[in-house]
Design a protein around this motif. Structure first.
Motif, short mmCIF file in Angstrom:
data_model
loop_
_atom_site.label_atom_id
_atom_site.label_comp_id
_atom_site.label_asym_id
_atom_site.label_seq_id
_atom_site.Cartn_x
_atom_site.Cartn_y
_atom_site.Cartn_z
N TYR A 40 1.89 -8.06 10.82
CA TYR A 40 1.00 -7.57 11.88
C TYR A 40 -0.21 -6.85 11.27
O TYR A 40 -1.34 -7.02 11.72
CB TYR A 40 1.76 -6.65 12.83
N SER A 41 0.04 -6.08 10.24
CA SER A 41 -1.05 -5.38 9.56
C SER A 41 -1.96 -6.37 8.82
O SER A 41 -3.18 -6.24 8.86
CB SER A 41 -0.50 -4.35 8.58
N TYR A 80 0.86 -1.18 0.00
CA TYR A 80 0.00 0.00 0.00
C TYR A 80 0.90 1.23 0.00
O TYR A 80 1.83 1.30 0.78
CB TYR A 80 -0.91 0.00 1.23
N ALA A 131 -4.16 -8.03 11.35
CA ALA A 131 -5.22 -7.13 11.80
C ALA A 131 -6.31 -6.99 10.73
O ALA A 131 -7.50 -6.99 11.04
CB ALA A 131 -4.64 -5.77 12.14
N ILE A 132 -5.91 -6.88 9.47
CA ILE A 132 -6.87 -6.77 8.37
C ILE A 132 -7.73 -8.03 8.30
O ILE A 132 -8.96 -7.95 8.18
CB ILE A 132 -6.13 -6.53 7.03
N ILE A 188 3.12 -4.46 3.17
CA ILE A 188 2.30 -4.53 4.38
C ILE A 188 2.84 -5.67 5.22
O ILE A 188 2.88 -6.82 4.78
CB ILE A 188 0.82 -4.76 4.03
N ASN A 189 3.26 -5.37 6.45
CA ASN A 189 3.89 -6.40 7.29
C ASN A 189 2.86 -7.38 7.86
O ASN A 189 1.66 -7.19 7.75
CB ASN A 189 4.73 -5.77 8.39
#
Length: 83
Positions: free
Chosen positions: A56-57, A48, A60-61, A53-54
């Motif tokens: 952890y992201s 993005y 969460a997504i 995007i790691n």
């Protein structure tokens, strides 16, 4: 890869190309600290604003998207999903 997943990935690539106004998505730096030194810049689908995007992201997504969804086998047995 199931056909439905392939369709979703194709749609993601199309949206990324449109957002970057390019025929290809850019190569970006891998963003997981413990492995960053091992990974080359690549065209990651999970990116993005020109950034990878790691994990952890992504986690969460996925939690946000799957909130309240019951995942089960064809026999109806509940199945756990990601950590």
């Amino acid at each position: 890869m199931p056909e439905e997943v392939f369709k979703f990935m194709t749609e993601i690539l199309k949206m990324l190309k449109e957002s970057y106004k390019s025929d290809a998505i850019p190569e970006v730096q891998y963003d997981v600290g413990s492995r960053k030194h091992l990974m080359l810049n690549k065209r990651y689908i999970f990116q993005y604003q020109s950034k990878h995007i790691n994990e952890y992201s992504i986690n969460a997504i996925l939690r946000f998207l799957l909130h309240g969804i019951v995942i089960q086998s064809a026999e109806g047995c509940p199945r756990p999903y990601f950590v």
